[in-house]
Design an enzyme around this catalytic site. Structure first.
Site, PDB file in Angstrom:
ATOM      1  N   GLY A 164      59.529  35.685  26.538  1.00 52.92           N
ATOM      2  CA  GLY A 164      59.592  37.114  26.827  1.00 52.92           C
ATOM      3  C   GLY A 164      61.003  37.612  26.617  1.00 52.92           C
ATOM      4  O   GLY A 164      61.967  36.862  26.794  1.00 52.92           O
TER       5      GLY A 164
ATOM      6  N   HIS B 257      63.127  43.502  34.228  1.00 46.81           N
ATOM      7  CA  HIS B 257      64.306  43.680  33.361  1.00 46.81           C
ATOM      8  C   HIS B 257      64.511  45.155  33.029  1.00 46.81           C
ATOM      9  O   HIS B 257      65.624  45.667  33.056  1.00 46.81           O
ATOM     10  CB  HIS B 257      64.112  42.943  32.029  1.00 46.81           C
TER      11      HIS B 257
ATOM     12  N   GLN C   1      68.233  43.026  27.050  1.00 50.50           N
ATOM     13  CA  GLN C   1      68.774  41.691  26.769  1.00 50.50           C
ATOM     14  C   GLN C   1      69.372  41.558  25.373  1.00 50.50           C
ATOM     15  O   GLN C   1      70.015  40.554  25.067  1.00 50.50           O
ATOM     16  CB  GLN C   1      67.684  40.628  26.954  1.00 50.50           C
TER      17      GLN C   1
ATOM     18  N   HIS D 218      58.347  39.694  35.110  1.00 52.14           N
ATOM     19  CA  HIS D 218      59.742  39.384  34.766  1.00 52.14           C
ATOM     20  C   HIS D 218      60.298  40.427  33.786  1.00 52.14           C
ATOM     21  O   HIS D 218      61.400  40.947  33.986  1.00 52.14           O
ATOM     22  CB  HIS D 218      59.793  37.975  34.160  1.00 52.14           C
ATOM     23  N   GLU D 219      59.533  40.756  32.753  1.00 55.33           N
ATOM     24  CA  GLU D 219      60.022  41.701  31.733  1.00 55.33           C
ATOM     25  C   GLU D 219      60.054  43.135  32.267  1.00 55.33           C
ATOM     26  O   GLU D 219      60.980  43.885  31.972  1.00 55.33           O
ATOM     27  CB  GLU D 219      59.179  41.611  30.454  1.00 55.33           C
TER      28      GLU D 219
ATOM     29  N   CYS E  49      65.479  32.579  32.540  1.00 58.52           N
ATOM     30  CA  CYS E  49      65.714  33.827  31.820  1.00 58.52           C
ATOM     31  C   CYS E  49      66.734  33.567  30.717  1.00 58.52           C
ATOM     32  O   CYS E  49      67.721  32.858  30.950  1.00 58.52           O
ATOM     33  CB  CYS E  49      66.249  34.882  32.791  1.00 58.52           C
ATOM     34  N   LEU E  50      66.500  34.134  29.542  1.00 60.29           N
ATOM     35  CA  LEU E  50      67.427  33.929  28.419  1.00 60.29           C
ATOM     36  C   LEU E  50      68.816  34.488  28.725  1.00 60.29           C
ATOM     37  O   LEU E  50      69.795  34.059  28.129  1.00 60.29           O
ATOM     38  CB  LEU E  50      66.876  34.568  27.142  1.00 60.29           C
TER      39      LEU E  50
HETATM   40 NI    NI Z   1      64.630  37.395  31.512  1.00 59.21          NI
END
Ligand code: NI
Length: 170
Positions: free
Chosen positions: A45, A138, A50, A134-135, A92-93
């Site tokens: 995701g 964000h 991000q 999660h997204e 998370c990235l």
């Molecule tokens: Ni994330």
């Protein structure tokens, strides 16, 4: 185009993203670039903040590019219904290398617009419910560590501070 992934504690990750208003070629291109950037980072995701773009769009693909039919684009998403709970390691990235058990709904229904601006609802369970939450978080300026205990969150923040100082957080 491949975008580098923005890491915590960049400010763009902390603020609510602007709504998507124009559903054009450029938006479709952005979504494509987001998928490519996410695949390169081996993520399931990715939200636009991000990659430094403060817009209400996120992409999800639990197969990490294995099955094009599983690509999900969420424009202006909101979670409209949840049920149950699950606790699993989440990452998370934007916080590479950090994982922690995070409580999420077992099932979540997201309402969003597609790249043409058409509204749709989609039900996610288990990992997909987790990704939707999660997204969407964000896009509202929220990271998964905000769901952890203060103790755990502060520990992660301290470790990242140390990495930044050591020049290990590029
Ligand atoms: Ni994330």
């Amino acid at each position: 185009m491949l975008y580098p992934i923005v890491k915590y504690p960049e400010k763009v990750l902390d603020k609510a993203a602007a709504p998507v208003k124009v559903f054009d070629e450029k938006l479709a291109e952005l979504a494509n670039d987001m998928f490519d950037s996410m695949y390169k980072a081996h993520g399931v995701g990715l939200a636009a903040p991000q990659i430094g773009v403060s817009m209400h769009i996120a992409v999800v693909d639990l197969t990490v590019g294995e099955d094009p039919a599983q690509r999900i684009v969420l424009c202006n998403p909101t979670i409209i219904e949840t049920s149950g709970t699950q606790s699993m390691e989440e990452g998370c990235l934007s916080l590479p290398g950090f994982h922690a058990p995070c409580v999420r709904p077992q099932k979540a229904i997201v309402k969003a617009q597609d790249l043409k601006g058409e509204w749709f609802e989609m039900t996610g369970e288990d990992l997909l419910a987790r990704a939707f939450c999660h997204e969407t978080d964000h896009l509202n300026g929220r990271l998964f560590i905000s769901h952890l205990s203060v103790l755990r969150r502060d520990m992660i923040k301290r470790q990242i501070k140390r990495k930044i100082k050591a020049g290990e957080w590029e």
